[in-house]
Design a protein around this motif. Structure first.
Motif, PDB file in Angstrom:
ATOM      1  N   PHE A  60      14.756  93.829 -23.762  1.00 58.66           N
ATOM      2  CA  PHE A  60      15.919  93.588 -22.932  1.00 58.66           C
ATOM      3  C   PHE A  60      15.551  93.280 -21.479  1.00 58.66           C
ATOM      4  CE2 PHE A  60      17.446  96.010 -26.506  1.00 58.66           C
ATOM      5  CZ  PHE A  60      18.597  95.313 -26.856  1.00 58.66           C
ATOM      6  N   GLU A  61      14.269  93.336 -21.160  1.00 60.49           N
ATOM      7  CA  GLU A  61      13.824  93.101 -19.790  1.00 60.49           C
ATOM      8  C   GLU A  61      14.232  91.708 -19.303  1.00 60.49           C
ATOM      9  OE1 GLU A  61       9.783  93.348 -17.079  1.00 60.49           O
ATOM     10  OE2 GLU A  61       9.676  93.770 -19.212  1.00 60.49           O
ATOM     11  N   GLU A  62      14.064  90.698 -20.143  1.00 58.67           N
ATOM     12  CA  GLU A  62      14.425  89.341 -19.754  1.00 58.67           C
ATOM     13  C   GLU A  62      15.921  89.247 -19.463  1.00 58.67           C
ATOM     14  OE1 GLU A  62      14.462  84.920 -21.741  1.00 58.67           O
ATOM     15  OE2 GLU A  62      12.796  86.251 -22.246  1.00 58.67           O
ATOM     16  N   PHE A  63      16.724  89.913 -20.284  1.00 59.98           N
ATOM     17  CA  PHE A  63      18.170  89.921 -20.060  1.00 59.98           C
ATOM     18  C   PHE A  63      18.503  90.517 -18.699  1.00 59.98           C
ATOM     19  CE2 PHE A  63      21.958  92.593 -20.057  1.00 59.98           C
ATOM     20  CZ  PHE A  63      22.944  91.640 -20.214  1.00 59.98           C
ATOM     21  N   TRP A  64      17.943  91.701 -18.405  1.00 53.54           N
ATOM     22  CA  TRP A  64      18.252  92.374 -17.146  1.00 53.54           C
ATOM     23  C   TRP A  64      17.714  91.605 -15.952  1.00 53.54           C
ATOM     24  CZ3 TRP A  64      22.093  95.325 -16.778  1.00 53.54           C
ATOM     25  CH2 TRP A  64      22.494  96.108 -17.852  1.00 53.54           C
ATOM     26  N   ASN A  65      16.526  91.044 -16.075  1.00 53.02           N
ATOM     27  CA  ASN A  65      15.984  90.246 -14.974  1.00 53.02           C
ATOM     28  C   ASN A  65      16.896  89.063 -14.672  1.00 53.02           C
ATOM     29  OD1 ASN A  65      13.792  91.905 -14.535  1.00 53.02           O
ATOM     30  ND2 ASN A  65      12.414  90.702 -15.809  1.00 53.02           N
ATOM     31  N   GLY A  66      17.375  88.396 -15.714  1.00 49.68           N
ATOM     32  CA  GLY A  66      18.302  87.273 -15.523  1.00 49.68           C
ATOM     33  C   GLY A  66      19.607  87.723 -14.887  1.00 49.68           C
ATOM     34  N   ALA A  67      20.124  88.868 -15.332  1.00 49.89           N
ATOM     35  CA  ALA A  67      21.370  89.379 -14.763  1.00 49.89           C
ATOM     36  C   ALA A  67      21.199  89.716 -13.292  1.00 49.89           C
ATOM     37  CB  ALA A  67      21.837  90.607 -15.548  1.00 49.89           C
ATOM     38  N   PHE A  68      20.089  90.337 -12.927  1.00 50.00           N
ATOM     39  CA  PHE A  68      19.855  90.676 -11.526  1.00 50.00           C
ATOM     40  C   PHE A  68      19.634  89.424 -10.681  1.00 50.00           C
ATOM     41  CE2 PHE A  68      18.421  94.977 -13.165  1.00 50.00           C
ATOM     42  CZ  PHE A  68      19.579  95.615 -12.742  1.00 50.00           C
ATOM     43  N   ASP A  69      18.962  88.421 -11.249  1.00 46.90           N
ATOM     44  CA  ASP A  69      18.772  87.162 -10.524  1.00 46.90           C
ATOM     45  C   ASP A  69      20.123  86.500 -10.245  1.00 46.90           C
ATOM     46  OD1 ASP A  69      16.036  87.551 -10.560  1.00 46.90           O
ATOM     47  OD2 ASP A  69      15.671  86.115 -12.197  1.00 46.90           O
ATOM     48  N   LEU A  91      23.028  88.013 -10.047  1.00 50.36           N
ATOM     49  CA  LEU A  91      23.734  88.848  -9.077  1.00 50.36           C
ATOM     50  C   LEU A  91      23.223  88.581  -7.663  1.00 50.36           C
ATOM     51  CD1 LEU A  91      25.760  91.107  -8.467  1.00 50.36           C
ATOM     52  CD2 LEU A  91      23.935  92.749  -8.953  1.00 50.36           C
ATOM     53  N   GLU A  92      21.915  88.458  -7.517  1.00 52.81           N
ATOM     54  CA  GLU A  92      21.341  88.175  -6.205  1.00 52.81           C
ATOM     55  C   GLU A  92      21.808  86.810  -5.683  1.00 52.81           C
ATOM     56  OE1 GLU A  92      17.037  88.003  -3.910  1.00 52.81           O
ATOM     57  OE2 GLU A  92      17.069  88.112  -6.094  1.00 52.81           O
ATOM     58  N   ALA A  93      21.826  85.808  -6.573  1.00 51.05           N
ATOM     59  CA  ALA A  93      22.275  84.475  -6.165  1.00 51.05           C
ATOM     60  C   ALA A  93      23.744  84.512  -5.742  1.00 51.05           C
ATOM     61  CB  ALA A  93      22.076  83.488  -7.317  1.00 51.05           C
ATOM     62  N   TYR A  94      24.562  85.254  -6.465  1.00 57.43           N
ATOM     63  CA  TYR A  94      25.981  85.383  -6.128  1.00 57.43           C
ATOM     64  C   TYR A  94      26.153  86.071  -4.774  1.00 57.43           C
ATOM     65  CZ  TYR A  94      30.885  86.741  -6.435  1.00 57.43           C
ATOM     66  OH  TYR A  94      32.214  86.923  -6.171  1.00 57.43           O
TER      67      TYR A  94
END
Length: 116
Positions: free
Chosen positions: A88-97, A99-102
């Motif tokens: 699930f690391e890839e999922f969470w990394n994408g979600a945080f990326d 969120l940061e962009a937003y």
């Protein structure tokens, strides 16, 4: 499909919050069952039962020292959990990326409004 018995499956064994608490406690070293029970506010028979389940699934080891039995963490037993959650690391990394962009978009929009 029925769940596996807690004595044969790491995932079911750690589903119990008190067992997870025991694992956290054992990260600091070996403990006798009486001290595990006292530290976590449970009965000695309850602590013994949880330690037995954790030992049976390979998360805890025990050894006799005089008249006492000490329990310690066997972290290698957590490997299946680590491998599964690592997926699930890839999922969470994408979600945080995202969120940061937003957050950066919001900040940029806020800065533009202040300049007007």
């Amino acid at each position: 499909m029925a769940r596996a018995a807690t004595t044969s499956d790491v995932f079911n064994a750690i589903a119990e919050p008190q067992r997870r608490d025991i694992l956290v406690l054992l990260r600091s070293g070996e403990w006798p069952v009486t001290e595990v029970a006292r530290e976590l506010g449970m009965s000695q028979p309850g602590a013994s039962k949880h330690l037995r389940v954790l030992r049976d699934v390979g998360l805890v080891r025990d050894r006799q020292v005089g008249r006492r039995r000490l329990y310690g963490l066997e972290a290698d037993g957590l490997r299946p959990v680590h491998e599964w959650t690592g997926g699930f690391e890839e999922f969470w990394n994408g979600a945080f990326d995202r969120l940061e962009a937003y957050a950066q978009e919001l900040e940029a929009g806020h800065d533009e409004e202040e300049q007007r």
